[in-house]
Design a protein around this motif. Structure first.
Motif, short mmCIF file in Angstrom:
data_model
loop_
_atom_site.label_atom_id
_atom_site.label_comp_id
_atom_site.label_asym_id
_atom_site.label_seq_id
_atom_site.Cartn_x
_atom_site.Cartn_y
_atom_site.Cartn_z
N ALA A 55 75.03 74.27 17.48
CA ALA A 55 74.93 73.44 18.68
C ALA A 55 76.31 73.17 19.27
CB ALA A 55 74.22 72.13 18.36
N ASP A 56 77.31 72.99 18.41
CA ASP A 56 78.66 72.76 18.90
C ASP A 56 79.23 74.02 19.55
OD1 ASP A 56 80.96 70.99 19.10
OD2 ASP A 56 81.93 72.25 17.59
N LEU A 57 78.78 75.18 19.07
CA LEU A 57 79.23 76.44 19.66
C LEU A 57 78.61 76.67 21.03
CD1 LEU A 57 80.79 79.14 19.11
CD2 LEU A 57 78.63 80.04 18.21
N GLY A 58 77.35 76.32 21.19
CA GLY A 58 76.67 76.52 22.46
C GLY A 58 75.17 76.36 22.29
N PRO A 59 74.45 76.09 23.36
CA PRO A 59 73.03 75.76 23.24
C PRO A 59 72.10 76.94 23.06
CG PRO A 59 73.72 75.66 25.53
CD PRO A 59 74.96 75.93 24.73
N ASP A 60 72.53 78.16 23.39
CA ASP A 60 71.64 79.32 23.38
C ASP A 60 71.71 80.00 22.01
OD1 ASP A 60 70.11 81.48 23.82
OD2 ASP A 60 71.20 82.22 25.57
N ARG A 61 70.57 80.22 21.36
CA ARG A 61 70.55 80.84 20.03
C ARG A 61 69.80 82.17 20.04
NH1 ARG A 61 69.03 75.53 16.36
NH2 ARG A 61 70.78 74.25 17.00
N ASP A 62 69.98 82.96 21.08
CA ASP A 62 69.28 84.24 21.15
C ASP A 62 69.80 85.23 20.11
OD1 ASP A 62 67.66 83.40 23.16
OD2 ASP A 62 68.85 84.27 24.78
N ALA A 63 71.06 85.15 19.78
CA ALA A 63 71.66 86.11 18.86
C ALA A 63 71.24 85.84 17.42
CB ALA A 63 73.18 86.05 18.96
N PRO A 64 71.12 86.89 16.60
CA PRO A 64 70.88 86.65 15.18
C PRO A 64 72.10 85.98 14.55
CG PRO A 64 71.42 88.95 15.58
CD PRO A 64 71.28 88.30 16.93
N VAL A 65 71.90 85.39 13.38
CA VAL A 65 72.98 84.71 12.69
C VAL A 65 73.21 85.36 11.32
CG1 VAL A 65 72.62 82.49 13.83
CG2 VAL A 65 71.42 82.98 11.69
N PRO A 83 63.65 77.14 0.02
CA PRO A 83 63.64 75.93 0.86
C PRO A 83 64.62 76.00 2.04
CG PRO A 83 63.64 75.33 -1.45
CD PRO A 83 63.90 76.80 -1.39
N LEU A 84 65.81 76.53 1.79
CA LEU A 84 66.79 76.64 2.87
C LEU A 84 66.35 77.69 3.88
CD1 LEU A 84 69.44 76.02 4.26
CD2 LEU A 84 70.59 77.55 2.63
N ARG A 85 65.84 78.81 3.40
CA ARG A 85 65.39 79.86 4.31
C ARG A 85 64.30 79.32 5.24
NH1 ARG A 85 61.65 83.09 5.61
NH2 ARG A 85 60.23 81.99 4.23
N ARG A 86 63.37 78.52 4.69
CA ARG A 86 62.30 77.95 5.51
C ARG A 86 62.86 77.02 6.58
NH1 ARG A 86 59.23 77.06 0.71
NH2 ARG A 86 59.87 74.87 0.81
N ARG A 87 63.84 76.21 6.22
CA ARG A 87 64.41 75.27 7.18
C ARG A 87 65.16 76.00 8.30
NH1 ARG A 87 64.30 69.95 6.18
NH2 ARG A 87 63.54 69.30 4.11
N LEU A 88 65.89 77.04 7.94
CA LEU A 88 66.60 77.79 8.97
C LEU A 88 65.63 78.50 9.90
CD1 LEU A 88 69.53 79.29 6.85
CD2 LEU A 88 69.60 77.31 8.38
N LEU A 93 66.00 80.19 13.78
CA LEU A 93 67.06 81.17 13.48
C LEU A 93 66.48 82.42 12.85
CD1 LEU A 93 69.80 78.77 12.04
CD2 LEU A 93 69.40 79.46 14.40
N ARG A 94 67.16 83.53 13.08
CA ARG A 94 66.84 84.79 12.43
C ARG A 94 68.15 85.46 12.04
NH1 ARG A 94 67.46 88.93 16.34
NH2 ARG A 94 67.82 88.07 18.44
N GLY A 95 68.09 86.29 11.02
CA GLY A 95 69.30 86.96 10.56
C GLY A 95 69.35 86.97 9.05
N THR A 96 70.55 86.82 8.50
CA THR A 96 70.73 86.92 7.05
C THR A 96 71.36 85.65 6.50
OG1 THR A 96 72.90 87.97 7.34
CG2 THR A 96 70.99 89.43 7.10
N LEU A 97 71.09 85.41 5.23
CA LEU A 97 71.61 84.26 4.51
C LEU A 97 72.19 84.74 3.18
CD1 LEU A 97 71.89 81.18 3.86
CD2 LEU A 97 69.52 81.28 3.02
N ARG A 98 73.45 84.43 2.94
CA ARG A 98 74.10 84.77 1.67
C ARG A 98 74.61 83.49 1.04
NH1 ARG A 98 77.21 89.96 4.23
NH2 ARG A 98 75.63 91.53 3.73
N ILE A 99 74.24 83.27 -0.21
CA ILE A 99 74.63 82.06 -0.93
C ILE A 99 75.32 82.46 -2.22
CG2 ILE A 99 73.87 79.86 -1.89
CD1 ILE A 99 71.35 80.04 -0.28
N ALA A 100 76.42 81.76 -2.53
CA ALA A 100 77.14 82.00 -3.76
C ALA A 100 77.68 80.68 -4.30
CB ALA A 100 78.30 82.98 -3.53
#
Length: 322
Positions: A55-65, A83-88, A93-100
């Motif tokens: 949201a701080d970057l900009g209001p439009d979220r068309d791009a994947p993350v 749980p985090l994937r569901r919230r995102l 949001l769509r795209g990839t999530l990497r956690i370490a």
């Protein structure tokens, strides 16, 4: 972000003292922060940080993350991602999530794709060593009750213990005065802490006062910081040995809030490191764990050894792999 064809990268650094996020698209960035590990469920903290940074970057979220998360509290184990994937996904949001584990993002931020070791020391402490042959070794990161030797929490707790011991001996000093100023009379401290135990980050925050007293010449405070440097180095030497780097010429970087006090920490740290791993060389960190989380977001994830310590999922899908 209107018309963007590339993915927006988001890095999240979740520590005990706070959760920070940065979203990047080209040269533009958005930033956010939420409470630390003890503030709420970790999936809530991370999801809130991600959406706030976007949201701080900009209001439009068309791009994947591409989201990269370095998280304390994993202790080298695989994180629960659903749980985090569901919230995102619920946030659109769509795209990839990497956690370490946060040791991985600390390493990526401080050293990048080279063999060596990184000591991440703030409220807690964790060390990660990565060998040229792909071996990795993690040291400490056991948490405030079981380890975190030399961390900010350890320093704060050691100072409180010393102040109480001085009170028992009838030899109160500056540490006792500082404890009373921060938490009230030491005589009633146990009852107050039983009723409302302080969080680890609050105890760690007392390390700032201990540093001030050490710089003012208080011998007890100076000794606590010297011991902290020794303990951090001992953990580092252990990790280097287990990664096959005991005799290697490799960099060792310190990152996190504790390493802002290099004048108090580094002399004993360097001395013990030199004795246990004589060819290792202390170097400044090139970036912090948040930079490492952004690097984890991709498209690359760093050295293959660190890729193997990362869990990767698609936000739109349930399947996950390592």
């Amino acid at each position: 972000m209107t018309g963007s064809t590339g993915a927006v990268r988001v890095g999240v650094d979740l520590g005990q003292g706070g959760c920070r996020a940065v979203a990047c698209e080209g040269t533009r960035t958005g930033h956010a922060s939420t409470p630390g590990f003890w503030g709420a469920d970790t999936d809530v903290l991370v999801a809130d940080a991600v959406t706030a940074a976007l949201a701080d970057l900009g209001p439009d979220r068309d791009a994947p993350v591409r989201v990269g998360v370095g998280m304390t509290g994993l202790n080298g184990q695989s994180p629960p991602t659903e749980p985090l994937r569901r919230r995102l996904r619920a946030a659109g949001l769509r795209g990839t999530l990497r956690i370490a584990d946060d040791s991985v993002t600390a390493y990526l931020g401080a050293l990048g794709p080279v063999p060596g070791a990184v000591v991440a020391a703030g409220t807690g402490v964790v060390v990660l060593a990565v060998g040229a042959d792909g071996r990795t070794a993690r040291a400490d990161g056991w948490g405030a009750l079981l380890g975190d030797r030399g961390s900010g929490h350890w320093i704060g707790q050691a100072a409180i213990h010393r102040a109480l011991r001085d009170a028992d001996r009838g030899t109160p000093g500056p540490l006792g005065d500082a404890v009373s100023a921060a938490w009230g009379p030491v005589a009633t401290l146990p009852a107050r802490w039983r009723e409302s135990p302080p969080t680890p980050e609050r105890v760690a925050g007392f390390a700032v006062m201990v540093a001030e007293l050490a710089r003012a010449g208080d011998p007890a405070a100076r000794q606590i910081w010297r011991t902290a440097g020794r303990l951090l180095a001992e953990s580092t030497v252990g990790a280097l040995r287990r990664a096959g780097l005991a005799d290697a010429e490799v960099p060792v970087a310190g990152t996190g809030g504790l390493f802002r006090a290099t004048d108090l920490l580094l002399p004993s740290f360097a001395r013990v490191l030199r004795a246990g791993a004589p060819n290792a060389r202390p170097v400044p960190a090139t970036g912090d764990p948040l930079a490492g989380a952004l690097a984890l977001a991709g498209p690359a994830t760093g050295p293959p050894a660190l890729t193997g310590l990362t869990t990767h999922v698609h936000i739109e899908e349930r399947a996950e792999h390592r």
